[in-house]
Design a protein around this motif. Structure first.
Motif, PDB file in Angstrom:
ATOM      1  N   ASP A 250       0.772  -1.841   0.195  1.00  0.00           N
ATOM      2  CA  ASP A 250       0.280  -0.045   0.101  1.00  0.00           C
ATOM      3  C   ASP A 250       1.352   1.202  -0.047  1.00  0.00           C
ATOM      4  N   GLY A 251       1.619   1.053   0.570  1.00  0.00           N
ATOM      5  CA  GLY A 251       2.792   2.186   0.941  1.00  0.00           C
ATOM      6  C   GLY A 251       3.515   2.786  -0.242  1.00  0.00           C
ATOM      7  N   LEU A 252       3.743   1.770  -0.803  1.00  0.00           N
ATOM      8  CA  LEU A 252       4.213   2.206  -2.136  1.00  0.00           C
ATOM      9  C   LEU A 252       3.739   2.261  -2.770  1.00  0.00           C
ATOM     10  N   ALA A 253       2.769   1.481  -3.389  1.00  0.00           N
ATOM     11  CA  ALA A 253       1.463   2.661  -4.704  1.00  0.00           C
ATOM     12  C   ALA A 253       1.144   4.168  -3.982  1.00  0.00           C
ATOM     13  N   ALA A 254       1.307   4.110  -2.843  1.00  0.00           N
ATOM     14  CA  ALA A 254       0.888   5.692  -2.903  1.00  0.00           C
ATOM     15  C   ALA A 254       2.029   6.571  -3.097  1.00  0.00           C
ATOM     16  N   THR A 255       3.223   5.984  -2.237  1.00  0.00           N
ATOM     17  CA  THR A 255       4.165   7.270  -2.629  1.00  0.00           C
ATOM     18  C   THR A 255       4.981   6.963  -4.637  1.00  0.00           C
ATOM     19  N   ALA A 256       4.364   5.936  -5.450  1.00  0.00           N
ATOM     20  CA  ALA A 256       4.624   5.704  -6.454  1.00  0.00           C
ATOM     21  C   ALA A 256       3.675   6.732  -7.305  1.00  0.00           C
ATOM     22  N   LEU A 257       2.821   6.595  -7.057  1.00  0.00           N
ATOM     23  CA  LEU A 257       1.344   7.363  -7.008  1.00  0.00           C
ATOM     24  C   LEU A 257       2.146   9.423  -7.261  1.00  0.00           C
TER      25      LEU A 257
ATOM     26  N   SER B 160       5.307  10.223  -6.744  1.00  0.00           N
ATOM     27  CA  SER B 160       6.308  10.851  -8.018  1.00  0.00           C
ATOM     28  C   SER B 160       5.824  10.749  -9.605  1.00  0.00           C
ATOM     29  N   VAL B 161       4.425   9.541 -10.067  1.00  0.00           N
ATOM     30  CA  VAL B 161       4.294  10.192 -11.384  1.00  0.00           C
ATOM     31  C   VAL B 161       3.788  11.540 -11.603  1.00  0.00           C
ATOM     32  N   LEU B 162       2.759  11.773 -10.900  1.00  0.00           N
ATOM     33  CA  LEU B 162       2.208  13.045 -10.271  1.00  0.00           C
ATOM     34  C   LEU B 162       3.542  14.009 -10.516  1.00  0.00           C
ATOM     35  N   GLN B 163       4.362  14.428  -9.456  1.00  0.00           N
ATOM     36  CA  GLN B 163       5.296  15.005 -10.057  1.00  0.00           C
ATOM     37  C   GLN B 163       6.584  15.133 -11.224  1.00  0.00           C
ATOM     38  N   ARG B 164       6.232  13.895 -11.795  1.00  0.00           N
ATOM     39  CA  ARG B 164       6.877  13.590 -12.988  1.00  0.00           C
ATOM     40  C   ARG B 164       6.722  14.624 -14.565  1.00  0.00           C
ATOM     41  N   VAL B 165       5.161  13.748 -14.163  1.00  0.00           N
ATOM     42  CA  VAL B 165       3.823  15.083 -15.278  1.00  0.00           C
ATOM     43  C   VAL B 165       4.143  16.351 -14.813  1.00  0.00           C
ATOM     44  N   HIS B 166       4.024  16.412 -13.686  1.00  0.00           N
ATOM     45  CA  HIS B 166       4.022  17.940 -13.541  1.00  0.00           C
ATOM     46  C   HIS B 166       5.606  18.738 -14.049  1.00  0.00           C
ATOM     47  N   GLN B 167       6.661  18.200 -14.237  1.00  0.00           N
ATOM     48  CA  GLN B 167       8.050  18.443 -14.721  1.00  0.00           C
ATOM     49  C   GLN B 167       7.948  18.325 -16.300  1.00  0.00           C
ATOM     50  N   ALA B 168       7.200  17.605 -16.768  1.00  0.00           N
ATOM     51  CA  ALA B 168       6.812  16.798 -18.514  1.00  0.00           C
ATOM     52  C   ALA B 168       6.647  17.778 -18.443  1.00  0.00           C
ATOM     53  N   ALA B 169       5.202  17.964 -17.991  1.00  0.00           N
ATOM     54  CA  ALA B 169       4.557  19.222 -18.820  1.00  0.00           C
ATOM     55  C   ALA B 169       4.877  20.858 -18.620  1.00  0.00           C
ATOM     56  N   GLU B 170       6.186  21.133 -17.164  1.00  0.00           N
ATOM     57  CA  GLU B 170       6.353  22.348 -17.113  1.00  0.00           C
ATOM     58  C   GLU B 170       7.356  22.102 -18.590  1.00  0.00           C
ATOM     59  N   ARG B 171       8.809  21.022 -18.960  1.00  0.00           N
ATOM     60  CA  ARG B 171       9.397  21.508 -19.546  1.00  0.00           C
ATOM     61  C   ARG B 171       8.691  22.271 -21.208  1.00  0.00           C
ATOM     62  N   SER B 172       7.381  21.233 -21.353  1.00  0.00           N
ATOM     63  CA  SER B 172       7.243  21.524 -22.864  1.00  0.00           C
ATOM     64  C   SER B 172       6.020  23.189 -22.509  1.00  0.00           C
TER      65      SER B 172
ATOM     66  N   ARG C 177      -7.876   0.614  -3.709  1.00  0.00           N
ATOM     67  CA  ARG C 177      -8.443   1.043  -2.763  1.00  0.00           C
ATOM     68  C   ARG C 177      -7.981   1.849  -2.219  1.00  0.00           C
ATOM     69  N   GLN C 178      -6.197   1.745  -2.024  1.00  0.00           N
ATOM     70  CA  GLN C 178      -5.213   1.909  -1.324  1.00  0.00           C
ATOM     71  C   GLN C 178      -4.729   3.624  -2.597  1.00  0.00           C
ATOM     72  N   VAL C 179      -5.058   3.716  -3.576  1.00  0.00           N
ATOM     73  CA  VAL C 179      -4.333   4.490  -4.622  1.00  0.00           C
ATOM     74  C   VAL C 179      -5.427   5.174  -4.386  1.00  0.00           C
ATOM     75  N   TYR C 180      -6.596   5.311  -4.324  1.00  0.00           N
ATOM     76  CA  TYR C 180      -7.970   6.002  -4.274  1.00  0.00           C
ATOM     77  C   TYR C 180      -8.106   6.505  -2.894  1.00  0.00           C
ATOM     78  N   ASP C 181      -7.424   6.477  -2.244  1.00  0.00           N
ATOM     79  CA  ASP C 181      -7.002   7.042  -0.243  1.00  0.00           C
ATOM     80  C   ASP C 181      -6.472   8.211  -0.535  1.00  0.00           C
ATOM     81  N   ALA C 182      -5.657   8.050  -1.677  1.00  0.00           N
ATOM     82  CA  ALA C 182      -4.227   8.654  -1.891  1.00  0.00           C
ATOM     83  C   ALA C 182      -4.831   9.623  -2.622  1.00  0.00           C
TER      84      ALA C 182
ATOM     85  N   THR D  42       4.504   1.339 -13.060  1.00  0.00           N
ATOM     86  CA  THR D  42       5.380   2.332 -11.914  1.00  0.00           C
ATOM     87  C   THR D  42       4.363   2.489 -11.220  1.00  0.00           C
ATOM     88  N   ILE D  43       3.049   2.100 -10.983  1.00  0.00           N
ATOM     89  CA  ILE D  43       3.130   2.782 -10.095  1.00  0.00           C
ATOM     90  C   ILE D  43       1.909   1.840  -8.682  1.00  0.00           C
ATOM     91  N   PHE D  44       1.484   0.550  -9.651  1.00  0.00           N
ATOM     92  CA  PHE D  44       1.679  -0.325  -8.917  1.00  0.00           C
ATOM     93  C   PHE D  44       2.394  -1.871  -8.836  1.00  0.00           C
TER      94      PHE D  44
END
Length: 263
Positions: free
Chosen positions: A27-34, A36-48, A70-75, A252-254
């Motif tokens: 559970d903790g890994l999935a929330a942390t991975a999510l 990280s993905v949000l941050q990487r998408v944000h950075q890629a968007a900024e670059r473009s 459900r854990q990713v939902y709760d995040a 990358t998330i799950f």
């Protein structure tokens, strides 16, 4: 006898405790991975030079258990995707109704009704690849009386025979068919799956962007009204930089997918 039973009970308790610990760690890994993905998408968007809030992340939960979704939902995440009708139909009723489900797998005509009746909160089907499946979706949506269903036209940009999708030369006609001949469907854009080794990913994504230009011209709509669903775990940052509005991210998330072992 009692000693053996007691040892068995203790063994069972230890196994349950280990299982709970493993679940908690996952559970903790999935929330942390999510995050990280949000941050990487944000950075890629900024670059473009794009706004990250214009990019949707579909958490692809294929083969993953309900507790992990459900854990990713709760995040805080609300958008999930599945590749198989049976999995989505089994999981959706066990999860909150405000989830936005995306169907992203190959869809057969005989599975359309079970999908639409079994998942009332199905938000979109991303894999319309011919007129037959568009007509079937249109018919069933009308029959069951649900709101118009959003769909994307899947385009085979890599030319691989193993992949579904209309040839790029046919995407305009299929998009026109959905828009003009399927009143119970809402055409929302285009989707593609790039090459698995990413060697031609930029070309695949560029092809989809070119298809969007042609489709929007034919339909008389702005390109901002036509989504591009492209990019998965291995190439989503490049996809965002090349204009994707919808990335589909699973492992990358799950974590790695868990397929049943063959007997």
């Amino acid at each position: 006898m009692n000693n053996r039973e007691s040892e068995s009970e203790r063994g069972s308790e230890r196994q349950q405790k280990l299982s709970r610990m493993a679940t908690s760690a996952m559970d903790g890994l999935a929330a942390t991975a999510l995050r990280s993905v949000l941050q990487r998408v944000h950075q890629a968007a900024e670059r473009s030079g794009r706004s990250a809030d214009r990019i949707r992340i579909v958490a692809v939960s294929k083969t993953k258990p309900v507790f992990l979704i459900r854990q990713v939902y709760d995040a805080g995440h609300r958008c999930f995707g599945e590749n198989y009708v049976q999995e989505m139909v089994e999981k959706a009723p066990q999860l909150p109704e405000d989830i936005e489900w995306h169907f992203i797998g190959n869809l057969q005509s005989n599975k359309v009704k079970p999908l639409l009746t079994g998942v009332p909160n199905l938000a979109i089907v991303e894999t319309v690849d011919d007129e037959k499946i568009a007509n079937r979706l249109n018919h069933v949506v009308g029959d069951i009386g649900r709101n118009p269903l959003k769909v994307l036209v899947q385009v085979n940009t890599s030319g691989e025979t193993s992949k579904s999708g209309v040839h790029p030369s046919g995407c305009v006609e299929l998009a026109k068919h959905v828009s003009l001949a399927c009143p119970n469907l809402e055409f929302c854009g285009l989707m593609t799956i790039g090459m698995p080794d990413y060697t031609s990913t930029p070309e695949n994504f560029k092809t989809l962007a070119n298809c969007r230009t042609e489709v929007c011209k034919a339909l008389g709509i702005a390109e901002e009204q036509c989504e591009l669903s492209m990019g998965m775990s291995g190439d989503f940052e490049l996809a965002v930089e090349m204009g994707s509005t919808n990335v589909r991210i699973g492992s990358t998330i799950f974590g790695a997918r868990e397929y049943p072992k063959k007997q």
